[in-house]
Scaffold this motif. Structure first.
Motif: not given
Length: 327
Positions: A229-237, A269-285
């Motif tokens: 339900s969130y996105i990990n930008l550190m592993t995004s293409p 802020n760097m990506m200019g994403l809206s506040s309703d988008i969950d961003v976490y620096f953790t992978p899922n399993k």
């Protein structure tokens, strides 16, 4: 008369010799053709036999690599975008072994050793000289089951779609999966077949309004059925990062993968994403494991979608293969 008969006999003898020569030449030609066929057939059989041996070896290497990767993912710590694996590839012996980086630095053959970069953003790395591996954290992709409207729209706009069409595709994706028959303002519930349940195959989005094969091929690898339900930008293409910002910012995020920032707000802020988008620096399993095994002219490719439960107990398996494809 005797002399005349002798001349006739001589002519007949010459004719017989001429026929014999022709027959011999024909026989030699037939035998040569058979010999060439046997020689060619033998070469083909040898080639097929060698191909079978190479394919068997490539399969064994791929199977061994799969087990090694599963073991490393189960027994090592997961960080933001990598696995703390100590598996070392020795280029002098073309074998992998478990040794630490400290041991590597003092080993006499250290110039032949390198620590494998076990990254989770699908950058290929060598497990052995003949086996290449890619690992993709599914939290770095766009989830089809939890589609974030803004991210979905921006990704489809990168394919050349207008803002209106991209927004309509995102709304149609939500209508495709919700349980009602009420269309959103830009969505679609009018198709003959509407699932009204979760997408089971990424190819289903080909049935959405305004979707084309060309557009689907551009975004297929950026969407997943096993996202979070969130996105990990550190592993995004990089294509996803570019869609969410621009090429320059995407390149900066890619550089930050080596030392991820501690605050999500900085990247948001760097990506200019809206506040309703969950961003976490953790992978899922859930990780997509792609293995390519090469042996001479043979190449085998395997893809596994694996859900890990390293702390499972009782009857719960430590990992579950959700999807499998390839040789």
């Amino acid at each position: 008369m005797t002399q005349y008969l002798s001349s006739m006999q001589l002519a007949s003898l010459k004719a017989t010799k001429g026929m014999a020569l022709i027959q011999i030449l024909i026989l030699v030609g037939v035998l040569s053709t058979i010999a060439l066929y046997i020689s060619q057939s033998t070469r083909q059989q040898v080639t097929i036999a060698q191909w079978s041996i190479d394919r068997a070896q490539a399969y064994v290497n791929a199977h061994s690599a799969k087990n090694a990767v599963l073991f490393e993912l189960l027994t090592n710590e997961w960080q933001t975008n990598k696995i703390n694996s100590e598996l070392i590839f020795d280029t002098s012996t073309e074998e992998s072994s478990n040794v630490t980086a400290v041991e590597n630095s003092t080993n006499d053959g250290r110039e032949n050793r390198e620590v494998l970069p076990w990254n989770l953003y699908s950058e290929p790395f060598k497990l052995t000289d003949s086996v290449e591996v890619r690992l993709q954290d599914q939290a770095g992709l766009l989830s089809l089951h939890f589609p974030l409207a803004d991210l979905t729209k921006k990704r489809f706009m990168l394919t050349g779609a207008s803002e209106e069409i991209a927004e309509a595709i995102g709304a149609s994706l939500l209508d495709w999966q919700d349980s009602d028959s009420i269309a959103r303002s830009t969505g679609d519930e009018s198709a003959q077949y509407i699932r009204n349940a979760l997408v089971q195959d990424t190819r289903e989005i080909l049935l959405l309004k305004n979707m084309s094969i060309e557009r689907f091929e551009q975004v297929e690898s950026d969407f997943t059925l096993f996202g979070a339900s969130y996105i990990n930008l550190m592993t995004s293409p990089e294509t996803v990062l570019t869609a969410l910002s621009n090429q320059l910012i995407a390149e900066e995020i890619v550089k930050l993968r080596l030392s991820p920032p501690s605050r999500t707000s900085a990247v948001r802020n760097m990506m200019g994403l809206s506040s309703d988008i969950d961003v976490y620096f953790t992978p899922n399993k859930v990780v997509k494991i792609s293995i390519s095994s090469t042996m001479n002219d043979v190449e085998l490719n395997q893809t596994l979608m694996v859900k890990f439960s390293p702390y499972s107990t009782g009857n719960v398996k430590p990992f579950t293969i959700k999807q499998r494809s390839g040789s």
